[in-house]
Structures are given as structure tokens and as C-alpha cells.
Design a protein around this motif. Structure first.
Motif, mmCIF file in Angstrom:
data_model
loop_
_atom_site.group_PDB
_atom_site.id
_atom_site.type_symbol
_atom_site.label_atom_id
_atom_site.label_comp_id
_atom_site.label_asym_id
_atom_site.label_seq_id
_atom_site.Cartn_x
_atom_site.Cartn_y
_atom_site.Cartn_z
ATOM 1 N N LYS A 9 -0.225 -4.570 13.711
ATOM 2 C CA LYS A 9 -0.490 -3.310 13.003
ATOM 3 C C LYS A 9 -1.518 -3.607 11.913
ATOM 4 O O LYS A 9 -1.305 -4.468 11.061
ATOM 5 C CB LYS A 9 0.783 -2.781 12.335
ATOM 6 C CG LYS A 9 1.873 -2.388 13.317
ATOM 7 C CD LYS A 9 1.664 -0.966 13.832
ATOM 8 C CE LYS A 9 2.797 -0.571 14.785
ATOM 9 N NZ LYS A 9 2.289 -0.035 16.061
ATOM 10 N N THR A 10 -2.614 -2.888 11.954
ATOM 11 C CA THR A 10 -3.643 -3.049 10.924
ATOM 12 C C THR A 10 -3.992 -1.652 10.389
ATOM 13 O O THR A 10 -3.616 -0.642 10.992
ATOM 14 C CB THR A 10 -4.890 -3.769 11.496
ATOM 15 O OG1 THR A 10 -5.508 -2.956 12.489
ATOM 16 C CG2 THR A 10 -4.532 -5.121 12.124
ATOM 17 N N PRO A 11 -4.687 -1.584 9.270
ATOM 18 C CA PRO A 11 -5.012 -0.254 8.724
ATOM 19 C C PRO A 11 -5.884 0.555 9.688
ATOM 20 O O PRO A 11 -6.540 -0.003 10.571
ATOM 21 C CB PRO A 11 -5.807 -0.594 7.455
ATOM 22 C CG PRO A 11 -5.428 -1.996 7.107
ATOM 23 C CD PRO A 11 -5.167 -2.679 8.407
ATOM 24 N N SER A 82 -11.338 -0.633 0.992
ATOM 25 C CA SER A 82 -10.047 -0.843 1.662
ATOM 26 C C SER A 82 -8.836 -0.781 0.748
ATOM 27 O O SER A 82 -7.740 -1.162 1.163
ATOM 28 C CB SER A 82 -10.069 -2.192 2.375
ATOM 29 O OG SER A 82 -10.198 -3.251 1.435
ATOM 30 N N PRO A 84 -5.548 0.189 -0.503
ATOM 31 C CA PRO A 84 -4.508 0.945 0.221
ATOM 32 C C PRO A 84 -4.258 2.333 -0.380
ATOM 33 O O PRO A 84 -3.753 3.219 0.304
ATOM 34 C CB PRO A 84 -3.264 0.066 0.080
ATOM 35 C CG PRO A 84 -3.765 -1.295 -0.221
ATOM 36 C CD PRO A 84 -5.063 -1.126 -0.966
ATOM 37 N N HIS A 91 -3.077 4.176 4.966
ATOM 38 C CA HIS A 91 -4.033 3.121 4.616
ATOM 39 C C HIS A 91 -5.200 3.184 5.598
ATOM 40 O O HIS A 91 -5.041 2.944 6.797
ATOM 41 C CB HIS A 91 -3.364 1.744 4.659
ATOM 42 C CG HIS A 91 -4.254 0.644 4.155
ATOM 43 N ND1 HIS A 91 -3.935 -0.689 4.253
ATOM 44 C CD2 HIS A 91 -5.467 0.684 3.529
ATOM 45 C CE1 HIS A 91 -4.902 -1.419 3.706
ATOM 46 N NE2 HIS A 91 -5.847 -0.607 3.280
ATOM 47 N N LEU B 13 -8.196 -4.243 12.915
ATOM 48 C CA LEU B 13 -9.088 -4.667 11.847
ATOM 49 C C LEU B 13 -8.789 -6.111 11.438
ATOM 50 O O LEU B 13 -7.648 -6.448 11.104
ATOM 51 C CB LEU B 13 -8.918 -3.731 10.642
ATOM 52 C CG LEU B 13 -9.887 -3.978 9.491
ATOM 53 C CD1 LEU B 13 -11.326 -3.723 9.925
ATOM 54 C CD2 LEU B 13 -9.532 -3.087 8.304
ATOM 55 N N VAL B 50 -6.002 -7.910 9.149
ATOM 56 C CA VAL B 50 -5.703 -7.295 7.864
ATOM 57 C C VAL B 50 -4.348 -6.591 8.006
ATOM 58 O O VAL B 50 -4.118 -5.876 8.978
ATOM 59 C CB VAL B 50 -6.794 -6.256 7.489
ATOM 60 C CG1 VAL B 50 -6.473 -5.569 6.167
ATOM 61 C CG2 VAL B 50 -8.171 -6.917 7.443
ATOM 62 N N ASP B 51 -3.456 -6.810 7.053
ATOM 63 C CA ASP B 51 -2.156 -6.132 7.086
ATOM 64 C C ASP B 51 -2.273 -4.720 6.517
ATOM 65 O O ASP B 51 -3.113 -4.466 5.636
ATOM 66 C CB ASP B 51 -1.140 -6.887 6.223
ATOM 67 C CG ASP B 51 -0.707 -8.202 6.852
ATOM 68 O OD1 ASP B 51 -0.843 -8.358 8.079
ATOM 69 O OD2 ASP B 51 -0.235 -9.080 6.095
ATOM 70 N N GLU B 54 -2.835 -3.942 2.558
ATOM 71 C CA GLU B 54 -3.555 -5.088 1.985
ATOM 72 C C GLU B 54 -5.054 -4.793 1.962
ATOM 73 O O GLU B 54 -5.609 -4.310 2.945
ATOM 74 C CB GLU B 54 -3.272 -6.293 2.895
ATOM 75 C CG GLU B 54 -3.846 -7.615 2.459
ATOM 76 C CD GLU B 54 -3.501 -8.728 3.459
ATOM 77 O OE1 GLU B 54 -3.139 -9.819 3.013
ATOM 78 O OE2 GLU B 54 -3.636 -8.512 4.697
ATOM 79 N N LYS B 55 -5.710 -5.101 0.850
ATOM 80 C CA LYS B 55 -7.164 -4.959 0.799
ATOM 81 C C LYS B 55 -7.803 -5.994 1.719
ATOM 82 O O LYS B 55 -7.281 -7.114 1.858
ATOM 83 C CB LYS B 55 -7.679 -5.223 -0.622
ATOM 84 C CG LYS B 55 -7.692 -3.994 -1.500
ATOM 85 C CD LYS B 55 -8.459 -4.236 -2.780
ATOM 86 C CE LYS B 55 -9.958 -4.257 -2.540
ATOM 87 N NZ LYS B 55 -10.731 -4.192 -3.800
ATOM 88 N N VAL B 56 -8.947 -5.674 2.283
ATOM 89 C CA VAL B 56 -9.597 -6.607 3.206
ATOM 90 C C VAL B 56 -9.909 -7.936 2.501
ATOM 91 O O VAL B 56 -9.693 -9.010 3.068
ATOM 92 C CB VAL B 56 -10.878 -5.980 3.802
ATOM 93 C CG1 VAL B 56 -11.619 -6.986 4.669
ATOM 94 C CG2 VAL B 56 -10.538 -4.748 4.628
ATOM 95 N N GLU B 57 -10.361 -7.867 1.254
ATOM 96 C CA GLU B 57 -10.697 -9.095 0.525
ATOM 97 C C GLU B 57 -9.445 -9.954 0.293
ATOM 98 O O GLU B 57 -9.527 -11.187 0.310
ATOM 99 C CB GLU B 57 -11.346 -8.768 -0.824
ATOM 100 C CG GLU B 57 -12.726 -8.121 -0.721
ATOM 101 C CD GLU B 57 -12.683 -6.597 -0.607
ATOM 102 O OE1 GLU B 57 -11.606 -6.030 -0.274
ATOM 103 O OE2 GLU B 57 -13.728 -5.971 -0.843
ATOM 104 N N CYS B 95 -14.615 -7.681 9.541
ATOM 105 C CA CYS B 95 -15.396 -7.631 8.308
ATOM 106 C C CYS B 95 -15.597 -9.089 7.915
ATOM 107 O O CYS B 95 -14.622 -9.779 7.596
ATOM 108 C CB CYS B 95 -14.635 -6.904 7.202
ATOM 109 S SG CYS B 95 -14.229 -5.205 7.648
#
Lengths: 146, 146
Positions: A9-11, A82, A84, A91, B13, B50-51, B54-57, B95
Motif C-alpha cells: 500500500k502506497t500513497p 507528499s 500526508p 494521502h 510509489l 513509500v508508506d 510518510e513523506k517521500v523524503e 521519485c
């Protein structure tokens, strides 16, 4: 393998475009902001979700055509946004591009209305999502060009 | 609203990092490539999904710590890579960031092994996914700095 895939599961992934509109004499007219038809209400740069099987750049061109009826040329990737909390619904990560277009945009699809804003007139207090932050970074980027 | 959210399907992602490794005297040692434990096999720049929430960074920093035990500083976003065929397992958008790190990396998690490569020694013919394309763009980007 199918099981494995379904567990990841990802955003959600979206793409947005800051469209610099020019007339046929290459005179800059402003950037295109839409007034949103659906919540969250307010003004926004046009954009939408990336489909599975679609390149992000192709999703951007499709969404710009659907929402504001413009054929855009992508100039550059401005950033990946990104946080959240940037969209209160879920998200959703935005890959935001700077683009260029010619002609007369028309509001369609998710856009109730649209307006062309000179850079000094961007309505920062009426922007949905994190689009105020994004447009400030865009102005910084444009300033760096000179 | 829940129904609406569940209907939206976008690509997975991920985030990947080109880590420029330096020693304590700021001498460039090379970039970190991992040898993958799971298919597709081959060398790759480290990265992962990416969870949600959670922000990508932040995902990037977490993955770099998990896979190669380094605390990285992000220098810049290199690009968003989204060709649906870049990963044969599923449509996964990366990314990709350029980062900097110090110390001695160790292979962990998805990484079977790792190696530090000088820019002129990158094994382009052994790279998984579209990482050859990504690393060529990275070399171009680095060349533009001089």
C-alpha cells in the motif's frame, strides 16, 4: 505474486500543472487557476490522478486537456509534494510540473470556473491543498531564471 | 467517501537514492549500488516503497538506513521515473533523489551485497529496472555542475 502485489500500500499518486499561458505573439498572459467544483473548494492549479499504466507526464497532459482544454508542453518538474496532510481526504502525492500553453482555456470536468492570474495577483489566501506553498516555490524558481 | 477512495487506483510509489559517499576528509569515494537479493536480480541504486502517511523524503531516508545503513542528506530531486514498463512486476513510479552520506555502508534488508563505484566504473550492463537510464541522467546532472 498477485498476493504480494496486493499487500503493498502506497500513497495515491497525482500530478498537477502550473500552466504559463502565452498568446500567439509569445506575450505572457498569466497562470491558469481553476475554481474547484468538488471539495475541498477554492482555487487550485489543475491536476488529477495518474492512472495505472500511464506515465506521469502523459497523465499531466491528459488532465490539462480534460480540465482546462489546453495542450501543454512540459518545461520542467518543479517538485514532489507528499506531506500526508496536504489533502485532507487521503494521502496523495503530487508530482508538480511547470508547463507552457497557448490559446484560450475553458473550464471543464472538475473545474467549475477558471481564471488567468498575473504572477503578482495570485490569490494565495484562496488556494486549496498546499498550492500556496507550491506556487511560492514556483515564483522562487521563476525568479532564479533572471 | 471511503467507497470513493477505494475506487481510485494509481501506480505504486517508490523512492530511490543515488548516494554519493564521502570520507571524513570530504573526499568522494563513489556511489553506493546494491546487489539485489530478490528478483529482478542485478545491481541497483537502493530504494523502496513509500508508506501511506510518510513523506517521500522520509521514506527515502528510512530506506537508505534499512538497506545500506547510512544516514543520508538529500541534495536534490533528480526526477520522477514512471514508465509503466520500468518494473516488470507492476507499475511503480520512482521519485529519485541525489543524496550525500559519510561512513561505511553495510548491505541489509533487500540488499544481498553492496559495492562503491567510482562514476567511471558504474556497471551499466548489470543494472536492474531503468537504473541505467537514471544513472546516465545523474552523470549528466553532475557534469552540469562544472
Amino acid at each position: 505474486m498477485e498476493d504480494y502485489k496486493n499487500k503493498i500500500k502506497t500513497p495515491l499518486l497525482a500530478t498537477d500543472g502550473i500552466i504559463k499561458l502565452f498568446d500567439k505573439d509569445e506575450i505572457f498572459q498569466g497562470i491558469v487557476l481553476i475554481e474547484r467544483k468538488n471539495p475541498p473548494l477554492g482555487f487550485a492549479i489543475p491536476g488529477g490522478f495518474v492512472d495505472v499504466g500511464e506515465k506521469v507526464e502523459d497523465a499531466l497532459k491528459r488532465e490539462m486537456k480534460e480540465e482546462v482544454t489546453l495542450d501543454v508542453q512540459i518545461e520542467k518538474l518543479l517538485g514532489v509534494y507528499s506531506d500526508p496532510k496536504r489533502d485532507e481526504r487521503f494521502h496523495c502525492v503530487s508530482c508538480t510540473y511547470i508547463c507552457k500553453a497557448y490559446g484560450t482555456p475553458k473550464a471543464a470536468d472538475d473545474a467549475k470556473n477558471l481564471q488567468i492570474y498575473k504572477l503578482e495577483d495570485i490569490p494565495f489566501d484562496k488556494l486549496a491543498f498546499d498550492h500556496a506553498k507550491i506556487l511560492k516555490e514556483f515564483l522562487q524558481e521563476e525568479a532564479n531564471l533572471f
